[in-house]
Design a protein around this motif. Sequence first.
Motif, mmCIF file in Angstrom:
data_model
loop_
_atom_site.group_PDB
_atom_site.id
_atom_site.type_symbol
_atom_site.label_atom_id
_atom_site.label_comp_id
_atom_site.label_asym_id
_atom_site.label_seq_id
_atom_site.Cartn_x
_atom_site.Cartn_y
_atom_site.Cartn_z
ATOM 1 N N ILE A 77 0.817 -1.207 0.000
ATOM 2 C CA ILE A 77 0.000 0.000 0.000
ATOM 3 C C ILE A 77 0.854 1.261 0.000
ATOM 4 O O ILE A 77 0.473 2.284 -0.589
ATOM 5 C CB ILE A 77 -0.969 -0.019 1.221
ATOM 6 C CG1 ILE A 77 -1.932 1.160 1.170
ATOM 7 C CG2 ILE A 77 -0.199 -0.024 2.522
ATOM 8 C CD1 ILE A 77 -2.877 1.149 0.011
ATOM 9 N N ALA A 78 2.033 1.221 0.624
ATOM 10 C CA ALA A 78 2.904 2.402 0.656
ATOM 11 C C ALA A 78 3.368 2.770 -0.746
ATOM 12 O O ALA A 78 3.391 3.957 -1.110
ATOM 13 C CB ALA A 78 4.096 2.137 1.574
ATOM 14 N N GLU A 79 3.717 1.780 -1.566
ATOM 15 C CA GLU A 79 4.147 2.068 -2.930
ATOM 16 C C GLU A 79 2.997 2.641 -3.756
ATOM 17 O O GLU A 79 3.222 3.490 -4.632
ATOM 18 C CB GLU A 79 4.691 0.799 -3.582
ATOM 19 C CG GLU A 79 5.960 0.271 -2.923
ATOM 20 C CD GLU A 79 6.473 -0.974 -3.616
ATOM 21 O OE1 GLU A 79 5.992 -1.266 -4.732
ATOM 22 O OE2 GLU A 79 7.338 -1.654 -3.051
ATOM 23 N N GLN A 80 1.779 2.175 -3.501
ATOM 24 C CA GLN A 80 0.639 2.683 -4.266
ATOM 25 C C GLN A 80 0.300 4.127 -3.913
ATOM 26 O O GLN A 80 -0.424 4.797 -4.650
ATOM 27 C CB GLN A 80 -0.584 1.788 -4.030
ATOM 28 C CG GLN A 80 -0.414 0.357 -4.538
ATOM 29 C CD GLN A 80 -1.686 -0.447 -4.435
ATOM 30 O OE1 GLN A 80 -2.787 0.089 -4.588
ATOM 31 N NE2 GLN A 80 -1.565 -1.744 -4.184
ATOM 32 N N LEU A 81 0.815 4.624 -2.771
ATOM 33 C CA LEU A 81 0.555 6.012 -2.367
ATOM 34 C C LEU A 81 1.490 7.002 -3.033
ATOM 35 O O LEU A 81 1.252 8.210 -2.963
ATOM 36 C CB LEU A 81 0.676 6.140 -0.847
ATOM 37 C CG LEU A 81 -0.488 5.582 -0.013
ATOM 38 C CD1 LEU A 81 -0.146 5.603 1.468
ATOM 39 C CD2 LEU A 81 -1.761 6.373 -0.276
#
Length: 438
Positions: A364-368
């Motif tokens: 999820i961090a990369e998708q942010l």
Amino acid sequence: MSFLNPTYLWALLGLCIPLIIHLWSKKEGKTIKVGSIKLLQEEDSKQSNSIQLNEYLLLLLRLSIITIVVLILASPRLKQESENIPLVYLIEPELLEDIQLASVLDTLREEGELRLLQTGFPMITDNVEIPSNPPNYWHLAQELEALQTDSIVIFTQGRIQGIKGKRPTITKNVSWVTLNHDTSVDRPLIATQIGDSVRVTRIKSNDQMLAFTDETYTIDSPGIAINTTNDSVVLIQKGGSTLSRKQKQHSAPLVKVSPMNIGFVTEEVFVDQSRYLEAAFKGISKYLGRTITITKLENPKAINDEDFDGIVWLNSAPIENISIPLLKYQPDPLATSLITRGLSQKEFYLTGLLTIENSVNEHIAEQLFPFLDIYPDIESQIIMSDQRVIDNTSLRPIVIEEEVAKASYSPNDISHWLWLLLCVHIIGERFLARYRRQ
């Protein structure tokens, strides 16, 4: 004959309307009783026959007008026989700068047609604009069916970026020739200034891989030099003395790190989702070495765009238009990722409820990162530097064997002739209707 819109042919049922009107109006004459007919003079029946003939002609013209209108809507095409070109060469535009291929272009031109591997397959001319991105090979493969040729040879770089979507199915006899010159890229991509240090992110790519590495320098390090406008860094690579100083220098845009402020508008039902997102932002902050502040907003109507770099909206109330990036909850069971981009570049959707499992497994961090928009121009630079290629077996579409005739048929539009015929019929119908009244 074929039709582009055959559904409109159902409108031919409207031909029944003039027929019904004609039959309905055809009533028996009234009988008038008179005392004596010896004073009545017998007349020729030619005039009555002429009136009856006009009625039939008018009916025929009106039926023809309806038929022509329906045909125009259905877009008829006549199949016109045409000979196929024996051989067509399709060349990826970027390969035109290849010296080895340029030396054999004249020979290829003698054997068949030379066209560009791009939409429409235009003929190769002297002034060809070279696009920065590779073409979508599979999308163009679907367009090959329109080429009237018996055989196609495609010269391509086979870049992995050109493989998008579902593998297509074609019937053409296509030979794919991949020209790979083992090119590699190793250059600085972007430099980030954090206090008195500069972190340089390098991109490395060849035909097999794409990777990123970080190197940290101090501002006064002899390995780097910041230009006078403080917007780029010149990185001096270590190398042998045979290279000139100019050859050993590479520049990268310099981004100065500044704190970011993300506003959170959260309802009680989304408290857990808010915690997962806050943890993701903290991880990004630690990774980038950049302060990301989370501000909880109690009054959603008091949002000032200038105070925030983005808004996370986990609230059922509607939100007014804002000019900064917005992430809001909008469930989508068909979405392929937890965070997707909306209709605008600054609108993002959280497509499902977060859990510990999917937050970790789907990164999820990369998708942010797109939501934070830290490096807006870096994506295009990565695309230009990506040198990965795909082998011929994986590149080829699915081919269905089909008997190919030596001559094919090309559709010929006849709508303009139908419009002319319609005008003639309308004029004839109006003239005949006026003559009947006289």
